[in-house]
Scaffold this motif. Sequence first.
Motif, PDB file in Angstrom:
ATOM      1  N   TYR A 178     -19.003   0.532   1.825  1.00 19.33           N
ATOM      2  CA  TYR A 178     -18.607  -0.625   2.620  1.00 19.33           C
ATOM      3  C   TYR A 178     -19.742  -1.632   2.781  1.00 19.33           C
ATOM      4  O   TYR A 178     -19.585  -2.816   2.484  1.00 19.33           O
ATOM      5  N   GLU A 179     -20.884  -1.149   3.225  1.00 23.02           N
ATOM      6  CA  GLU A 179     -21.994  -2.068   3.490  1.00 23.02           C
ATOM      7  C   GLU A 179     -22.737  -2.438   2.218  1.00 23.02           C
ATOM      8  O   GLU A 179     -23.074  -3.603   2.002  1.00 23.02           O
ATOM      9  N   SER A 180     -22.971  -1.463   1.354  1.00 25.52           N
ATOM     10  CA  SER A 180     -23.778  -1.732   0.157  1.00 25.52           C
ATOM     11  C   SER A 180     -23.076  -2.665  -0.823  1.00 25.52           C
ATOM     12  O   SER A 180     -23.727  -3.456  -1.509  1.00 25.52           O
ATOM     13  N   CYS A 181     -21.746  -2.593  -0.897  1.00 30.51           N
ATOM     14  CA  CYS A 181     -20.993  -3.433  -1.837  1.00 30.51           C
ATOM     15  C   CYS A 181     -20.156  -4.511  -1.143  1.00 30.51           C
ATOM     16  O   CYS A 181     -19.596  -5.380  -1.817  1.00 30.51           O
ATOM     17  N   GLY A 182     -20.047  -4.441   0.174  1.00 29.85           N
ATOM     18  CA  GLY A 182     -19.230  -5.421   0.880  1.00 29.85           C
ATOM     19  C   GLY A 182     -17.751  -5.305   0.568  1.00 29.85           C
ATOM     20  O   GLY A 182     -17.014  -6.297   0.571  1.00 29.85           O
ATOM     21  N   ILE A 183     -17.295  -4.091   0.295  1.00 31.79           N
ATOM     22  CA  ILE A 183     -15.903  -3.852  -0.102  1.00 31.79           C
ATOM     23  C   ILE A 183     -14.989  -3.815   1.127  1.00 31.79           C
ATOM     24  O   ILE A 183     -15.298  -3.199   2.139  1.00 31.79           O
ATOM     25  N   GLY A 184     -13.837  -4.487   1.019  1.00 28.16           N
ATOM     26  CA  GLY A 184     -12.776  -4.358   2.002  1.00 28.16           C
ATOM     27  C   GLY A 184     -11.644  -3.523   1.420  1.00 28.16           C
ATOM     28  O   GLY A 184     -11.662  -3.186   0.235  1.00 28.16           O
ATOM     29  N   LEU A 185     -10.648  -3.179   2.231  1.00 29.28           N
ATOM     30  CA  LEU A 185      -9.558  -2.319   1.773  1.00 29.28           C
ATOM     31  C   LEU A 185      -8.201  -2.969   2.002  1.00 29.28           C
ATOM     32  O   LEU A 185      -7.949  -3.552   3.056  1.00 29.28           O
ATOM     33  N   THR A 186      -7.325  -2.882   0.996  1.00 34.34           N
ATOM     34  CA  THR A 186      -5.898  -3.162   1.186  1.00 34.34           C
ATOM     35  C   THR A 186      -5.197  -1.829   0.938  1.00 34.34           C
ATOM     36  O   THR A 186      -4.985  -1.429  -0.197  1.00 34.34           O
ATOM     37  N   THR A 187      -4.895  -1.107   1.991  1.00 35.19           N
ATOM     38  CA  THR A 187      -4.422   0.272   1.851  1.00 35.19           C
ATOM     39  C   THR A 187      -2.915   0.341   1.647  1.00 35.19           C
ATOM     40  O   THR A 187      -2.167  -0.493   2.145  1.00 35.19           O
ATOM     41  N   TYR A 188      -2.474   1.376   0.914  1.00 35.71           N
ATOM     42  CA  TYR A 188      -1.045   1.542   0.665  1.00 35.71           C
ATOM     43  C   TYR A 188      -0.564   2.889   1.201  1.00 35.71           C
ATOM     44  O   TYR A 188      -1.353   3.755   1.563  1.00 35.71           O
ATOM     45  N   SER A 189       0.745   3.064   1.246  1.00 30.07           N
ATOM     46  CA  SER A 189       1.412   4.272   1.738  1.00 30.07           C
ATOM     47  C   SER A 189       0.994   4.625   3.159  1.00 30.07           C
ATOM     48  O   SER A 189       0.665   5.779   3.445  1.00 30.07           O
ATOM     49  N   PRO A 190       1.025   3.672   4.091  1.00 26.43           N
ATOM     50  CA  PRO A 190       0.601   3.959   5.465  1.00 26.43           C
ATOM     51  C   PRO A 190       1.513   4.939   6.187  1.00 26.43           C
ATOM     52  O   PRO A 190       1.095   5.557   7.171  1.00 26.43           O
ATOM     53  N   LEU A 191       2.747   5.085   5.702  1.00 24.83           N
ATOM     54  CA  LEU A 191       3.700   5.976   6.365  1.00 24.83           C
ATOM     55  C   LEU A 191       3.972   7.243   5.558  1.00 24.83           C
ATOM     56  O   LEU A 191       4.960   7.939   5.792  1.00 24.83           O
ATOM     57  N   ALA A 192       3.084   7.526   4.594  1.00 26.53           N
ATOM     58  CA  ALA A 192       3.188   8.761   3.804  1.00 26.53           C
ATOM     59  C   ALA A 192       4.581   8.916   3.202  1.00 26.53           C
ATOM     60  O   ALA A 192       5.253   9.933   3.399  1.00 26.53           O
ATOM     61  N   CYS A 193       4.990   7.875   2.465  1.00 24.85           N
ATOM     62  CA  CYS A 193       6.310   7.882   1.807  1.00 24.85           C
ATOM     63  C   CYS A 193       7.459   8.071   2.801  1.00 24.85           C
ATOM     64  O   CYS A 193       8.485   8.673   2.467  1.00 24.85           O
ATOM     65  N   GLY A 194       7.288   7.578   4.008  1.00 22.24           N
ATOM     66  CA  GLY A 194       8.367   7.628   4.996  1.00 22.24           C
ATOM     67  C   GLY A 194       8.306   8.798   5.952  1.00 22.24           C
ATOM     68  O   GLY A 194       9.001   8.804   6.973  1.00 22.24           O
ATOM     69  N   TYR A 200      12.736  12.036   8.362  1.00 26.19           N
ATOM     70  CA  TYR A 200      13.027  13.254   7.607  1.00 26.19           C
ATOM     71  C   TYR A 200      13.023  14.512   8.480  1.00 26.19           C
ATOM     72  O   TYR A 200      13.174  15.625   7.966  1.00 26.19           O
ATOM     73  N   LEU A 201      12.844  14.349   9.773  1.00 29.24           N
ATOM     74  CA  LEU A 201      12.760  15.526  10.639  1.00 29.24           C
ATOM     75  C   LEU A 201      14.080  16.271  10.749  1.00 29.24           C
ATOM     76  O   LEU A 201      14.106  17.469  11.018  1.00 29.24           O
ATOM     77  N   GLN A 202      15.194  15.571  10.550  1.00 30.30           N
ATOM     78  CA  GLN A 202      16.513  16.209  10.607  1.00 30.30           C
ATOM     79  C   GLN A 202      17.176  16.264   9.232  1.00 30.30           C
ATOM     80  O   GLN A 202      18.392  16.307   9.124  1.00 30.30           O
ATOM     81  N   GLY A 203      16.364  16.232   8.171  1.00 28.02           N
ATOM     82  CA  GLY A 203      16.916  16.208   6.828  1.00 28.02           C
ATOM     83  C   GLY A 203      16.743  14.838   6.204  1.00 28.02           C
ATOM     84  O   GLY A 203      16.304  13.892   6.861  1.00 28.02           O
ATOM     85  N   ALA A 204      17.085  14.713   4.927  1.00 25.52           N
ATOM     86  CA  ALA A 204      16.887  13.466   4.197  1.00 25.52           C
ATOM     87  C   ALA A 204      18.106  12.554   4.311  1.00 25.52           C
ATOM     88  O   ALA A 204      19.201  12.932   3.885  1.00 25.52           O
ATOM     89  N   PRO A 205      17.963  11.351   4.878  1.00 26.19           N
ATOM     90  CA  PRO A 205      19.069  10.398   4.892  1.00 26.19           C
ATOM     91  C   PRO A 205      19.525  10.083   3.474  1.00 26.19           C
ATOM     92  O   PRO A 205      18.715  10.113   2.537  1.00 26.19           O
ATOM     93  N   GLN A 206      20.797   9.789   3.315  1.00 30.03           N
ATOM     94  CA  GLN A 206      21.358   9.602   1.975  1.00 30.03           C
ATOM     95  C   GLN A 206      20.702   8.480   1.188  1.00 30.03           C
ATOM     96  O   GLN A 206      20.622   8.540  -0.028  1.00 30.03           O
ATOM     97  N   ASP A 207      20.237   7.428   1.873  1.00 24.82           N
ATOM     98  CA  ASP A 207      19.649   6.296   1.168  1.00 24.82           C
ATOM     99  C   ASP A 207      18.126   6.394   1.085  1.00 24.82           C
ATOM    100  O   ASP A 207      17.457   5.413   0.774  1.00 24.82           O
ATOM    101  N   SER A 208      17.565   7.583   1.334  1.00 25.78           N
ATOM    102  CA  SER A 208      16.117   7.740   1.335  1.00 25.78           C
ATOM    103  C   SER A 208      15.625   8.308   0.007  1.00 25.78           C
ATOM    104  O   SER A 208      16.390   8.857  -0.792  1.00 25.78           O
ATOM    105  N   ARG A 209      14.307   8.203  -0.204  1.00 30.23           N
ATOM    106  CA  ARG A 209      13.691   8.685  -1.433  1.00 30.23           C
ATOM    107  C   ARG A 209      13.882  10.190  -1.603  1.00 30.23           C
ATOM    108  O   ARG A 209      14.169  10.676  -2.703  1.00 30.23           O
ATOM    109  N   LEU A 210      13.726  10.938  -0.537  1.00 32.90           N
ATOM    110  CA  LEU A 210      13.805  12.404  -0.646  1.00 32.90           C
ATOM    111  C   LEU A 210      15.224  12.913  -0.848  1.00 32.90           C
ATOM    112  O   LEU A 210      15.430  14.101  -1.069  1.00 32.90           O
TER     113      LEU A 210
END
Length: 305
Positions: A178-194, A200-210
Amino acid sequence: MCLLSSQLCCVLQAKELMSKCYDAGVNFFDNAEEYEDGKAELVMGQALKELGWKRSDIVLSTKIFWGGHGVNGIGLSRKHLIEGTKASLKRLQTDYVDVLFCHRPDPSTPIEETVRGMNYLLDKGYTFYWGTSEWSASQIMEACGIAKRLHLVPPIVEQPEYNMFTRKRVEEEYSSVYESCGIGLTTYSPLACGLLTGKYLQGAPQDSRLALDDFKDTMQTTEFRQRAQVVERLRPIADELGCSLAQLGLAWCASNPHVSTVIMGASKVSQVEDNLKALEIIPKLSDDGEEGRKWRRRIESVIEP
């Protein structure tokens, strides 16, 4: 925050989603040559054309690595960087992207060749900045060192996966970068694929990835069941903060001072509306005060193994 173009939505859906984001203040839209074999760029490009926004008012990024099935359509060689970028710009119907990412490290191409290739694209005006995605800290450091030695422009941003379950690279490995290269982050998958939405706690909804055949076995794994238990334990914290689990997950990522923006994926306007409310939670998780540190300690006591 940033919106990732849904790879499966049509132009009309894309316009609706992007307009909702833009009206709320989102101006960064991310894509990649790989997504749906270029179809996502085609959809976004047509949507942007029909929306008629002033090009300088938005920040547009795409990623180069997997551009085709031929031997020369993959990787970070000078040849593919140039040809792949030109093809992406044509699909996006724009003269340039603001940020161009190397979608993965390429063990078959010397990093110096990639650094020189990205600087060629900068010099040609095809992009203003370049970055990496899922590169190791040592690879980023090497690229920055090469750029400094050759008086070239180094990468200025990295796009890694980052969420409550995937933390080590962002929080530990990159600490020297971070400091040595001055790199910033644009992070992906913040919700861990949903998973962190709680849907998904009660099963996979029909229109979901799982619910798709390729992912049906995922919910039977030990790792999934353990993570689902963590999500359940996060629910009372979200309730106390007055937010949804999804908003908590997004705000937690965005409150990391090294994260410049969080890429959120959405296929429905209602998801966009819900996700954007995470902006109200970010200040509550800030490390600037004792209250924010208290909330982060509570969350980390739940998610740490």
